[in-house]
Enzyme design. Structure first.
Site, mmCIF file in Angstrom:
data_model
loop_
_atom_site.group_PDB
_atom_site.id
_atom_site.type_symbol
_atom_site.label_atom_id
_atom_site.label_comp_id
_atom_site.label_asym_id
_atom_site.label_seq_id
_atom_site.Cartn_x
_atom_site.Cartn_y
_atom_site.Cartn_z
ATOM 1 N N SER A 183 0.766 -1.009 0.077
ATOM 2 C CA SER A 183 0.098 -0.050 0.100
ATOM 3 C C SER A 183 0.815 1.349 0.005
ATOM 4 O O SER A 183 1.823 1.220 0.602
ATOM 5 C CB SER A 183 -0.993 -0.002 1.206
ATOM 6 O OG SER A 183 -1.641 1.411 1.422
ATOM 7 N N TYR A 198 -2.651 -0.055 10.316
ATOM 8 C CA TYR A 198 -2.935 -0.440 8.965
ATOM 9 C C TYR A 198 -1.520 -0.246 8.053
ATOM 10 O O TYR A 198 -0.984 -1.208 7.536
ATOM 11 C CB TYR A 198 -4.003 0.360 8.179
ATOM 12 C CG TYR A 198 -4.061 -0.050 6.470
ATOM 13 C CD1 TYR A 198 -4.567 -1.182 6.259
ATOM 14 C CD2 TYR A 198 -3.542 0.876 5.864
ATOM 15 C CE1 TYR A 198 -4.379 -1.628 4.974
ATOM 16 C CE2 TYR A 198 -3.743 0.449 4.536
ATOM 17 C CZ TYR A 198 -4.083 -0.586 3.859
ATOM 18 O OH TYR A 198 -4.274 -0.744 2.706
#
Length: 311
Positions: A183, A198
Site C-alpha cells: 500500500s 494498517y
C-alpha cells in the site's frame, strides 16, 4: 569561487542524469518491456481475497492468461459465484475453491488444511491480496484491540502463513512468482496518521517481500510487492471518498491489466502509471508537508463521518 561553481554544476548535472535515467527506465518498463509468460512459472495460481476488488480482478485475468486457479476467500457463496463467472469466460481453466477466514482463530490449522488440499498442484503464481483496514479514520488510542488485532491477523499472519505454505513447493520445482499487495500508505507517504496500524502492517509486507526476493531469487522464485495507491474497490470506498473511478483511481480491472505486466521483475513497483506519477511528485515534497496533508485529510474524514451520522 570557480571550483565551487564547477562542483555545484557537476552535482546538479549528475542529479539531472539520474532523474533522466529513471524517467527513461520508467517509460521502457511501462511501454516496451514485455510481460512474462506466467504459465512458465507453473500451471496453477493461488489467489487470496479472490471474491472482491483487486483479488477478483486478478483471478479473472490469470484465468484468461491460461492459468488454473485456487480461489481462497472466507465467503463460500461468493467463491461459487466468482468461480462460475470465471468458468463462463475461461471454460478451459480448472478452478478449486477453499474457504478460509483469515480473521478467525484457526488460521494456522486452516492454512495447513489448504496446504494439504493443494498438495501435488503446480502452483506457479501466488497472489497475496487478502487485507483489511480500519472501519474509519481513528486515533491510535481509539482503536479497539479487536480491530487492530484483526489487522495483524489478516494482513501480517495470513500473508505469512500462506506464503510459507506455498513457497515450499516452488522451491522443489525451482520456479515461482509471489506477488504481495502492499500500500502507498506505508511507502509513498512518510506517515499515514489515523490509520497507523494498517500502515504498519503494510510496511511489514513490503519488507517481507524485499527480503524474500533476495532469499529466493537464486532459486528461480520472483517475489514482488506491488504498491497501489487508491483503487476503486469496496474497501477503499469504506474509508475514503472513492465513489467512482478516475484517471488516478482506476477500477480494479484496469489496475490488474497493468499489474500482471510487472510480475517477475522488480522487488517493489507501482504498476499503474498514474500512481507512479503521484509517487514521483510526493517524493519531491518535504515530509513535514506530506505529514500535515495526510493528517488534515484524515481529520476531515472524521468530521464528515460525524456530520453524516447527524444527518
Amino acid at each position: 569561487m570557480l571550483f565551487w561553481i564547477i562542483l555545484v554544476s557537476s552535482l546538479g548535472f549528475l542529479w539531472f542524469l539520474k532523474k533522466l535515467s529513471c524517467f527513461v527506465r520508467w517509460l521502457f518498463n511501462l511501454l516496451l518491456r514485455p510481460a512474462k509468460d506466467l504459465t512458465s512459472y507453473g500451471s496453477w495460481a493461488l489467489v487470496t481475497g479472490s471474491t472482491d476488488g483487486i483479488g477478483r480482478a486478478f483471478a479473472f485475468k490469470l484465468a484468461a492468461s491460461g492459468l488454473n486457479l485456487v480461489l481462497v476467500s472466507r465467503n463460500s457463496a461468493k467463491l461459487k459465484t466468482v468461480s462460475a463467472e470465471i468458468q463462463a469466460r475461461s471454460p478451459y481453466s480448472k478452478i478449486k475453491l477453499f474457504e478460509l477466514d483469515f480473521s478467525g482463530d484457526d488460521v494456522v490449522s486452516r492454512v495447513g488444511e489448504m496446504k494439504e488440499a493443494i498438495d501435488g498442484l503446480d502452483i506457479g503464481v501466488l497472489i497475496n491480496n487478502v487485507g483489511v483496514t480500519y472501519p474509519r479514520a481513528m486515533y491510535f488510542h481509539e482503536v479497539e484491540e479487536r480491530v487492530w488485532m484483526n489487522l495483524v491477523r489478516v494482513n501480517v499472519e495470513g500473508t505469512t502463513h500462506v506464503t510459507k505454505a506455498v513457497v515450499a513447493g516452488m522451491i522443489g520445482r525451482g520456479r515461482g512468482a509471489i506477488l504481495n499487495i502492499g500500500s502507498g500508505a506505508s511507502i509513498v507517504v512518510p506517515s499515514h496518521p489515523l490509520y497507523a496500524v494498517y500502515a504498519a502492517t503494510k510496511a511489514y509486507i513490503d519488507q517481507l517481500s524485499r527480503s524474500l526476493y533476495v532469499e529466493y531469487k537464486h532459486q528461480g522464485i520472483d517475489v514482488q510487492c506491488q504498491v497501489p495507491l487508491y483503487v476503486s474497490t469496496r474497501m477503499a470506498s469504506e474509508v475514503a471518498d472513492v465513489e467512482r473511478s478516475t484517471v488516478f483511481i482506476p477500477r480494479a480491472e484496469r489496475y490488474v491489466e497493468e499489474a500482471v505486466k510487472w510480475i517477475g521483475y522488480e522487488s517493489r513497483c507501482t504498476p499503474y502509471w498514474a500512481h507512479s506519477l503521484q509517487w514521483f511528485f510526493a517524493s519531491m515534497l518535504p515530509h513535514s508537508l506530506l505529514d500535515s496533508w495526510r493528517l488534515t485529510v484524515a481529520i476531515t474524514r472524521i468530521q464528515k463521518s460525524k456530520q453524516n451520522k447527524k444527518n
